[in-house]
Design a protein around this motif. Sequence first.
Motif, mmCIF file in Angstrom:
data_model
loop_
_atom_site.group_PDB
_atom_site.id
_atom_site.type_symbol
_atom_site.label_atom_id
_atom_site.label_comp_id
_atom_site.label_asym_id
_atom_site.label_seq_id
_atom_site.Cartn_x
_atom_site.Cartn_y
_atom_site.Cartn_z
ATOM 1 N N ILE A 26 -45.973 43.401 15.137
ATOM 2 C CA ILE A 26 -45.217 43.476 16.395
ATOM 3 C C ILE A 26 -44.298 44.685 16.314
ATOM 4 C CG2 ILE A 26 -43.533 42.341 17.889
ATOM 5 C CD1 ILE A 26 -44.630 39.682 17.010
ATOM 6 N N ASN A 27 -44.502 45.647 17.204
ATOM 7 C CA ASN A 27 -43.732 46.897 17.174
ATOM 8 C C ASN A 27 -42.961 47.082 18.475
ATOM 9 O OD1 ASN A 27 -44.589 47.797 14.599
ATOM 10 N ND2 ASN A 27 -46.527 48.502 15.462
ATOM 11 N N ASN A 28 -41.651 46.997 18.393
ATOM 12 C CA ASN A 28 -40.757 47.322 19.513
ATOM 13 C C ASN A 28 -41.250 46.771 20.854
ATOM 14 O OD1 ASN A 28 -39.093 48.800 17.742
ATOM 15 N ND2 ASN A 28 -40.403 50.613 18.000
ATOM 16 N N PRO A 29 -41.267 45.462 21.026
ATOM 17 C CA PRO A 29 -41.744 44.897 22.306
ATOM 18 C C PRO A 29 -40.834 45.269 23.464
ATOM 19 C CG PRO A 29 -40.718 43.200 20.965
ATOM 20 C CD PRO A 29 -40.805 44.420 20.095
ATOM 21 N N ALA A 30 -41.441 45.572 24.604
ATOM 22 C CA ALA A 30 -40.666 45.877 25.807
ATOM 23 C C ALA A 30 -40.234 44.617 26.547
ATOM 24 C CB ALA A 30 -41.500 46.759 26.749
ATOM 25 N N LEU A 31 -40.838 43.489 26.181
ATOM 26 C CA LEU A 31 -40.589 42.255 26.915
ATOM 27 C C LEU A 31 -40.874 41.083 25.990
ATOM 28 C CD1 LEU A 31 -40.049 40.930 29.761
ATOM 29 C CD2 LEU A 31 -42.522 40.960 30.070
ATOM 30 N N THR A 32 -40.100 40.017 26.134
ATOM 31 C CA THR A 32 -40.319 38.796 25.368
ATOM 32 C C THR A 32 -40.581 37.646 26.325
ATOM 33 O OG1 THR A 32 -38.901 39.522 23.539
ATOM 34 C CG2 THR A 32 -39.339 37.173 23.709
ATOM 35 N N LEU A 33 -41.674 36.928 26.080
ATOM 36 C CA LEU A 33 -42.047 35.779 26.900
ATOM 37 C C LEU A 33 -42.101 34.548 26.010
ATOM 38 C CD1 LEU A 33 -43.098 34.582 29.619
ATOM 39 C CD2 LEU A 33 -45.406 35.086 28.796
ATOM 40 N N LYS A 34 -41.293 33.558 26.346
ATOM 41 C CA LYS A 34 -41.313 32.297 25.604
ATOM 42 C C LYS A 34 -42.209 31.307 26.329
ATOM 43 C CE LYS A 34 -38.466 28.577 23.714
ATOM 44 N NZ LYS A 34 -37.128 27.972 23.608
ATOM 45 N N VAL A 35 -43.147 30.733 25.591
ATOM 46 C CA VAL A 35 -44.119 29.785 26.140
ATOM 47 C C VAL A 35 -43.880 28.430 25.497
ATOM 48 C CG1 VAL A 35 -46.553 29.293 26.497
ATOM 49 C CG2 VAL A 35 -45.777 31.666 26.399
ATOM 50 N N THR A 36 -43.731 27.398 26.317
ATOM 51 C CA THR A 36 -43.505 26.041 25.809
ATOM 52 C C THR A 36 -44.568 25.121 26.386
ATOM 53 O OG1 THR A 36 -41.115 26.449 25.751
ATOM 54 C CG2 THR A 36 -41.846 24.165 25.572
ATOM 55 N N GLY A 37 -45.261 24.419 25.515
ATOM 56 C CA GLY A 37 -46.288 23.474 25.943
ATOM 57 C C GLY A 37 -45.729 22.086 26.153
ATOM 58 N N HIS A 38 -46.157 21.434 27.235
ATOM 59 C CA HIS A 38 -45.769 20.059 27.537
ATOM 60 C C HIS A 38 -47.042 19.268 27.852
ATOM 61 C CE1 HIS A 38 -41.541 21.415 28.107
ATOM 62 N NE2 HIS A 38 -42.097 22.456 28.703
ATOM 63 N N GLN A 39 -46.909 17.964 27.854
ATOM 64 C CA GLN A 39 -48.023 17.135 28.334
ATOM 65 C C GLN A 39 -47.848 16.932 29.848
ATOM 66 O OE1 GLN A 39 -47.558 13.714 25.624
ATOM 67 N NE2 GLN A 39 -49.512 14.232 24.737
ATOM 68 N N TRP A 40 -48.629 17.577 30.698
ATOM 69 C CA TRP A 40 -49.675 18.527 30.394
ATOM 70 C C TRP A 40 -49.506 19.712 31.310
ATOM 71 C CZ3 TRP A 40 -50.502 13.270 30.021
ATOM 72 C CH2 TRP A 40 -50.935 12.822 28.762
ATOM 73 N N TYR A 41 -48.606 20.594 30.963
ATOM 74 C CA TYR A 41 -48.352 21.815 31.720
ATOM 75 C C TYR A 41 -47.656 22.791 30.783
ATOM 76 C CZ TYR A 41 -43.558 20.014 32.089
ATOM 77 O OH TYR A 41 -42.305 19.550 31.791
ATOM 78 N N TRP A 42 -47.497 24.029 31.250
ATOM 79 C CA TRP A 42 -46.834 25.072 30.464
ATOM 80 C C TRP A 42 -45.525 25.475 31.129
ATOM 81 C CZ3 TRP A 42 -48.778 26.113 25.805
ATOM 82 C CH2 TRP A 42 -50.145 25.880 25.569
ATOM 83 N N SER A 43 -44.543 25.807 30.319
ATOM 84 C CA SER A 43 -43.282 26.368 30.811
ATOM 85 C C SER A 43 -43.133 27.780 30.262
ATOM 86 C CB SER A 43 -42.082 25.515 30.366
ATOM 87 O OG SER A 43 -42.124 24.246 30.963
ATOM 88 N N TYR A 44 -42.635 28.682 31.113
ATOM 89 C CA TYR A 44 -42.483 30.091 30.726
ATOM 90 C C TYR A 44 -41.039 30.522 30.965
ATOM 91 C CZ TYR A 44 -47.577 29.987 30.865
ATOM 92 O OH TYR A 44 -48.894 29.668 30.659
ATOM 93 N N GLU A 45 -40.548 31.303 30.021
ATOM 94 C CA GLU A 45 -39.184 31.804 30.119
ATOM 95 C C GLU A 45 -39.158 33.270 29.689
ATOM 96 O OE1 GLU A 45 -34.822 31.200 27.962
ATOM 97 O OE2 GLU A 45 -36.346 29.629 27.820
ATOM 98 N N TYR A 46 -38.604 34.126 30.550
ATOM 99 C CA TYR A 46 -38.437 35.545 30.236
ATOM 100 C C TYR A 46 -37.087 35.692 29.542
ATOM 101 C CZ TYR A 46 -42.523 36.402 33.121
ATOM 102 O OH TYR A 46 -43.802 36.397 33.633
ATOM 103 N N SER A 47 -37.130 35.716 28.217
ATOM 104 C CA SER A 47 -35.909 35.610 27.420
ATOM 105 C C SER A 47 -34.973 36.803 27.573
ATOM 106 C CB SER A 47 -36.272 35.427 25.941
ATOM 107 O OG SER A 47 -37.113 34.306 25.770
#
Length: 227
Positions: A90-111
Amino acid sequence: MSQWFQLGLQNGNSPLMEQLTFFHDHALLIVVLITSIVTFFLSAIFVNKFLHRYLLDGQMIETIWTVLPALILIVIALPSIRLLYLIDEINNPALTLKVTGHQWYWSYEYSDFNDIQFDSYMIPTNELEQGMYRLLDVDNRVPLPFNQPVRLMITSDDVLHSWAVPSFGIKMDAVPGRLNQSSLMINLPGVFYGQCSEICGAGHSFMPIVVESISSGEFLKWLESQI
C-alpha cells in the motif's frame, strides 16, 4: 462483468487483477505443456513394441526427472511470491474506505471525511427496474475515483464475511474484531459487481457489492453533495 457460459476470468480492471491474470496464463501454459508431455509418454508406452534401455534404467534420465520438476516449481513460485507482496503493498493512498459487513448488508464509511457513511442493501426482485441485475444491484453504490490509489479497511460487525470483487482481484475477509487492509486502484470508469464470498448465514447470497468508478472531478462533486 461476467457472461453466460464464461470459462475464463473476468476482464481485469485494476493493475493487481491484470497481474493475477498474467500469472494464471503463465501457470496454465506450464500445466498444459506438462500434461501434453506426460500424455505423449504414456501413449508411446502403449503403442511402442520395443523397449528403450536408456528409459528403463539410467543415471542421466533419473537426474533429468529430478531436476526438471524442481526448475518448473521455481519458475512458478517466483512470480507467485512477487504477487503476494504486490497484494499487501500500500503506497500513499489518496482515499480510505472502511467496509463493514453485517447480516446481511454492507456499510461504507469514507474515513477521510466527516459523516460520509451509508448502508448498501440489495434491491428486492419486485423493485427492480429495467436494466438492473437481479441479486446484484444495490440501493447505494460505492463511488470511487479511478486512477487513484484507495486503501480498503475491512471488518465485520457480527460474523465472518468476505468483500470480493472479481474484476478488481480483491477477496478480503471481514472478521469481527479485526481490521484487515487491502489496496485498490481502478483503471477504467464503469460499474463493477461482486458478492460476499463467505458463507455467513441464511442471507449470504443477498449481499452484493456494487462499485461505481468515476472521475476525480465527479467524485469531488459527489462528496460535496454528501456534506
